[in-house]
Scaffold this active site. Structure first.
Site, PDB file in Angstrom:
ATOM      1  N   ASP A  27       1.025   2.013   7.074  1.00  0.00           N
ATOM      2  CA  ASP A  27       0.110   2.488   6.057  1.00  0.00           C
ATOM      3  C   ASP A  27      -0.088   3.988   6.287  1.00  0.00           C
ATOM      4  O   ASP A  27       0.259   4.502   7.368  1.00  0.00           O
ATOM      5  CB  ASP A  27      -1.204   1.716   6.247  1.00  0.00           C
ATOM      6  CG  ASP A  27      -2.328   2.291   5.447  1.00  0.00           C
ATOM      7  OD1 ASP A  27      -2.155   2.469   4.240  1.00  0.00           O
ATOM      8  OD2 ASP A  27      -3.398   2.564   6.037  1.00  0.00           O
ATOM      9  N   ASP A  29      -3.191   6.291   4.746  1.00  0.00           N
ATOM     10  CA  ASP A  29      -4.578   6.745   4.836  1.00  0.00           C
ATOM     11  C   ASP A  29      -5.354   5.949   5.874  1.00  0.00           C
ATOM     12  O   ASP A  29      -5.408   4.721   5.829  1.00  0.00           O
ATOM     13  CB  ASP A  29      -5.284   6.608   3.482  1.00  0.00           C
ATOM     14  CG  ASP A  29      -4.707   7.558   2.459  1.00  0.00           C
ATOM     15  OD1 ASP A  29      -4.808   8.772   2.666  1.00  0.00           O
ATOM     16  OD2 ASP A  29      -4.144   7.078   1.457  1.00  0.00           O
TER      17      ASP A  29
END
Ligand code: TMP
Ligand code: MG
Length: 279
Positions: A27, A29
């Protein structure tokens, strides 16, 4: 770790089977980027735009109101995913529509990123450089804004050719003005094969059956669903917020849970061992 023996077994298998079989899926953020610094929240790729000078006062307020309403829903573990999914589509759609009203210029993105408070986790350079040096594919699967996160990586000189990004990309008209976001819309809870169907990403990596997966949301755990013939998976979860109430569920879901750890040190240590840089 809920099950240290399992973690040890997987790490040993990853090391034994070598770099040719490994891929990393992450991922962006709040996983590769920092959640906070000196007691202040760091921006997500969306927030980088929201907080910039190119957004009107009114637009910024509306985007902040959306965040305040939907973020608690995003991280609420008591609400089932099926209920949260349509609400996430609602959040992303409203936020993207507000951004579209602001006539953002492609040529402003680099400056917007440069002037933002975004920070990658400590150890990010080592992380990106290790994977690059060992030719290990890094797949960044993000519900953030692709153009912005790529620029973040470019500015710290870690956007190496082993990186492939799937995220929400902007589409600009011939004058370079933002006119829409490209399909499919990716939000926290559809990061899975349904949005990767048109890409051949995982098929092209079919020999890479060992995976290290990094995320900060429980939605991130489905990021590797499209990988064929998976052999060994090690999942590492960053638990950034509401730590005490979410600890149990995170430990059940992720092999390793890192609580309020703003570094990539644990991941770098594991990589170092697997890649044979440490004996
Ligand atoms: P990620 O998949 O790279 O973590 O990106 C998704 C994050 O972006 C998610 O945690 C929620 C956040 N977000 C904002 O901060 N502002 C927004 O307007 C939207 C739609 C999402
Ligand atoms: Mg995240």
């Amino acid at each position: 770790m809920k099950n240290p023996e399992h973690v040890q077994r997987v790490i040993s298998a990853l090391r034994k089977e070598g770099t040719d079989k490994l891929q990393v899926i992450s991922d962006f953020d709040m996983t590769l980027s920092r959640f906070g610094f000196n007691g202040r929240r760091c921006p997500t790729s969306h927030n980088i735009l929201d907080n910039s000078r190119v957004i009107s006062e009114e637009g910024r307020k509306k985007l902040k109101d959306l965040l305040q309403y939907y973020y608690p829903i995003e991280i609420d573990l008591n609400q089932p995913m099926e209920e949260k999914r349509p609400l996430m589509v609602e959040w992303w759609t409203k936020a993207h529509n507000l951004l579209l009203e602001q006539k953002i210029l492609k040529s402003d993105i680099a400056k917007i990123v440069r002037e933002s408070e975004v920070m990658l986790r400590d150890g990010a350079n080592t992380f990106f450089d290790q994977l690059h040096q060992h030719n290990i594919p890094l797949f960044i699967f993000s519900a953030g804004v692709g153009d912005v996160l790529e620029e973040v990586l470019r500015q710290v000189e870690v956007f190496h050719p082993n990186i492939n990004v799937v995220a929400n990309y902007m589409d600009f008209d011939d004058k370079g003005v933002l006119r829409r976001f490209k399909e499919p819309l990716i939000h926290t809870y559809n990061k899975n094969n349904t949005v990767l169907e048109k890409t051949e990403h995982f098929q092209l990596l079919s020999s890479r059956t060992n995976i290290i997966l990094l995320g900060d949301s429980l939605g991130d755990l489905s990021m590797a669903d499209g990988v064929p013939n998976v052999e060994n998976v090690l999942t590492v979860g960053f638990l950034n917020d509401k730590v005490d109430e979410r600890r149990g569920k995170y430990r059940d879901a992720y092999d390793i849970v890192l609580e309020k750890d703003e570094t990539l040190d644990v991941v770098n240590g594991i990589l170092c061992y697997i890649l044979g840089d440490l004996n």
